[in-house]
Design a protein around this motif. Sequence first.
Motif, mmCIF file in Angstrom:
data_model
loop_
_atom_site.group_PDB
_atom_site.id
_atom_site.type_symbol
_atom_site.label_atom_id
_atom_site.label_comp_id
_atom_site.label_asym_id
_atom_site.label_seq_id
_atom_site.Cartn_x
_atom_site.Cartn_y
_atom_site.Cartn_z
ATOM 1 N N ILE A 1 -10.045 0.514 -2.655
ATOM 2 C CA ILE A 1 -9.774 0.642 -1.227
ATOM 3 C C ILE A 1 -8.401 0.038 -0.935
ATOM 4 O O ILE A 1 -8.086 -1.064 -1.402
ATOM 5 N N VAL A 2 -7.598 0.752 -0.175
ATOM 6 C CA VAL A 2 -6.287 0.262 0.249
ATOM 7 C C VAL A 2 -6.334 0.073 1.765
ATOM 8 O O VAL A 2 -6.682 0.999 2.499
ATOM 9 N N ALA A 3 -6.011 -1.129 2.216
ATOM 10 C CA ALA A 3 -6.015 -1.405 3.652
ATOM 11 C C ALA A 3 -4.885 -0.644 4.330
ATOM 12 O O ALA A 3 -3.758 -0.588 3.810
ATOM 13 N N ARG A 4 -5.173 -0.053 5.465
ATOM 14 C CA ARG A 4 -4.155 0.709 6.203
ATOM 15 C C ARG A 4 -2.920 -0.147 6.475
ATOM 16 O O ARG A 4 -1.788 0.354 6.422
ATOM 17 N N ALA A 5 -3.128 -1.417 6.760
ATOM 18 C CA ALA A 5 -2.006 -2.305 7.069
ATOM 19 C C ALA A 5 -1.027 -2.421 5.912
ATOM 20 O O ALA A 5 0.166 -2.703 6.124
ATOM 21 N N ASP A 6 -1.495 -2.201 4.691
ATOM 22 C CA ASP A 6 -0.616 -2.301 3.525
ATOM 23 C C ASP A 6 0.405 -1.166 3.475
ATOM 24 O O ASP A 6 1.407 -1.270 2.756
ATOM 25 N N LEU A 7 0.161 -0.078 4.208
ATOM 26 C CA LEU A 7 1.055 1.083 4.153
ATOM 27 C C LEU A 7 1.656 1.463 5.499
ATOM 28 O O LEU A 7 2.533 2.321 5.550
ATOM 29 N N SER A 8 1.187 0.843 6.562
ATOM 30 C CA SER A 8 1.608 1.292 7.891
ATOM 31 C C SER A 8 2.934 0.700 8.342
ATOM 32 O O SER A 8 3.527 1.182 9.304
ATOM 33 N N GLU A 9 3.417 -0.314 7.647
ATOM 34 C CA GLU A 9 4.674 -0.952 8.056
ATOM 35 C C GLU A 9 5.863 -0.169 7.517
ATOM 36 O O GLU A 9 5.963 0.110 6.318
ATOM 37 N N THR A 10 6.777 0.205 8.396
ATOM 38 C CA THR A 10 7.989 0.894 7.980
ATOM 39 C C THR A 10 8.941 -0.107 7.335
ATOM 40 O O THR A 10 9.159 -1.194 7.856
ATOM 41 N N ILE A 11 9.486 0.267 6.178
ATOM 42 C CA ILE A 11 10.451 -0.612 5.515
ATOM 43 C C ILE A 11 11.792 0.100 5.411
ATOM 44 O O ILE A 11 11.881 1.322 5.559
ATOM 45 N N LYS A 12 12.846 -0.660 5.151
ATOM 46 C CA LYS A 12 14.189 -0.086 5.127
ATOM 47 C C LYS A 12 14.516 0.572 3.789
ATOM 48 O O LYS A 12 15.371 1.455 3.725
ATOM 49 N N ARG A 13 13.859 0.141 2.700
ATOM 50 C CA ARG A 13 14.162 0.720 1.394
ATOM 51 C C ARG A 13 13.594 2.142 1.307
ATOM 52 O O ARG A 13 12.409 2.349 1.537
ATOM 53 N N PRO A 14 14.414 3.128 0.940
ATOM 54 C CA PRO A 14 13.908 4.508 0.849
ATOM 55 C C PRO A 14 13.014 4.736 -0.358
ATOM 56 O O PRO A 14 12.243 5.678 -0.381
ATOM 57 N N LEU B 1 3.212 8.130 6.182
ATOM 58 C CA LEU B 1 3.668 9.180 5.271
ATOM 59 C C LEU B 1 5.080 8.890 4.783
ATOM 60 O O LEU B 1 5.386 9.068 3.600
ATOM 61 N N ALA B 2 5.943 8.445 5.675
ATOM 62 C CA ALA B 2 7.314 8.102 5.271
ATOM 63 C C ALA B 2 7.314 7.028 4.190
ATOM 64 O O ALA B 2 8.056 7.103 3.208
ATOM 65 N N ARG B 3 6.455 6.037 4.359
ATOM 66 C CA ARG B 3 6.356 4.946 3.376
ATOM 67 C C ARG B 3 5.824 5.474 2.040
ATOM 68 O O ARG B 3 6.334 5.118 0.970
ATOM 69 N N ILE B 4 4.814 6.322 2.098
ATOM 70 C CA ILE B 4 4.192 6.836 0.876
ATOM 71 C C ILE B 4 5.177 7.681 0.071
ATOM 72 O O ILE B 4 5.192 7.631 -1.161
ATOM 73 N N LEU B 5 6.011 8.466 0.749
ATOM 74 C CA LEU B 5 6.982 9.300 0.039
ATOM 75 C C LEU B 5 7.852 8.464 -0.896
ATOM 76 O O LEU B 5 8.220 8.913 -1.987
ATOM 77 N N GLY B 6 8.168 7.250 -0.490
ATOM 78 C CA GLY B 6 8.986 6.364 -1.307
ATOM 79 C C GLY B 6 8.220 5.676 -2.422
ATOM 80 O O GLY B 6 8.819 4.966 -3.234
ATOM 81 N N GLN B 7 6.909 5.890 -2.485
ATOM 82 C CA GLN B 7 6.073 5.280 -3.532
ATOM 83 C C GLN B 7 5.546 6.297 -4.541
ATOM 84 O O GLN B 7 4.830 5.930 -5.470
ATOM 85 N N MET B 8 5.906 7.564 -4.365
ATOM 86 C CA MET B 8 5.386 8.605 -5.254
ATOM 87 C C MET B 8 6.077 8.562 -6.614
ATOM 88 O O MET B 8 7.269 8.265 -6.708
ATOM 89 N N LYS B 9 5.327 8.887 -7.650
ATOM 90 C CA LYS B 9 5.907 9.000 -8.984
ATOM 91 C C LYS B 9 6.845 10.196 -9.051
ATOM 92 O O LYS B 9 6.782 11.115 -8.228
ATOM 93 N N TYR B 10 7.689 10.212 -10.064
ATOM 94 C CA TYR B 10 8.681 11.274 -10.208
ATOM 95 C C TYR B 10 7.995 12.639 -10.312
ATOM 96 O O TYR B 10 7.063 12.837 -11.094
#
Length: 329
Positions: free
Chosen positions: A197-210, A228-237
């Motif tokens: 389980i991943v807490a929503r709060a762990d992904l909902s914060e916008t960060i400056k690093r792309p 979604l913007a945050r997740i895009l920056g965490q996807m594998k190649y």
Amino acid sequence: MFNALIVEKHTDGKTSASVQQIGLDRLPEAEVTVAVEFSTVNYKDGLCIGPGGGLVRNYPHVPGIDFAGTVESSSDPRFTAGDKVVLTGWRVGEAHWGGYSQKARVRADWLVPLPAGLTTRQAMAVGTAGFTAMLAVMALEDHGMTPGDGPVLVTGAAGGVGSVATAILAHLGYEVAAVTGRPETADYLMGLGAARIVARADLSETIKRPLEGETWAGCVDAVGGAMLARILGQMKYGTSVAAVGLAGGAALPATVIPFLLRGVNLLGIDSVLRPYADRLRAWDRIAQDLPIAKLEQMVQPATLADLPKLGADILKGQIQGRVVVDVNA
């Protein structure tokens, strides 16, 4: 005469919904009349039962964006009386009267045969949400995702689309990371097959690093917005995100960096106007790859009389899993 949930708009602009008896002459003109057995409750249904959300143009109106039942009569040779059918999409329940009625009249082009091995009740336990979830999984697979590539993220996991996506992916052998803002749904999600389980709060914060560390091998996203913007920056190649909803907002405060430097794909999933061949493929996969026992864990039953409250509840994010409406109860 038969029962239907009728939504009416008043002179003050407000709407009200009530179960009323109507006749066949009230139904819109189309080729196929269906004796509806089951429908469901989706976010769009909540809008159409309540404020309208710009989806309903004409009142009085019968909502219900999906249904399953038995053909009663048909002027189209593709369907005959007694055929079991399913309908999702095509703006039924929005621009066209929908499934919150004991009878519906729709175009033959909008129907698909009930898949072998599924009952009409099970088909609506799947419903538009489950159909959309399967389209998302198929899109990710078509873009190369396979079990063993790494964890697959499902956002809004306790909702309708997320619940079915979690169950399908786990059944197919994927390691599912389920995102939820409701800690009390953790046991439910683990029961569907989520590995963590991943807490929503762990992904909902916008960060400056792309870009962040490469974490996810795929994602079914029902939230959109900053998450979604945050997740895009965490996807594998070279991996993909299937976007199915906007519970967190329609804006996408992202950069193009994940697309340019990691070859990430953002796949839009539309279930409303999906071509017939895609619909058949998805429903065949649902019958094959969605574990029915897990499906039953998601379901809460309802009647037409329950719909005004349930419509309000789903707009507040208070519905877990799938609601199956027995229109004849």
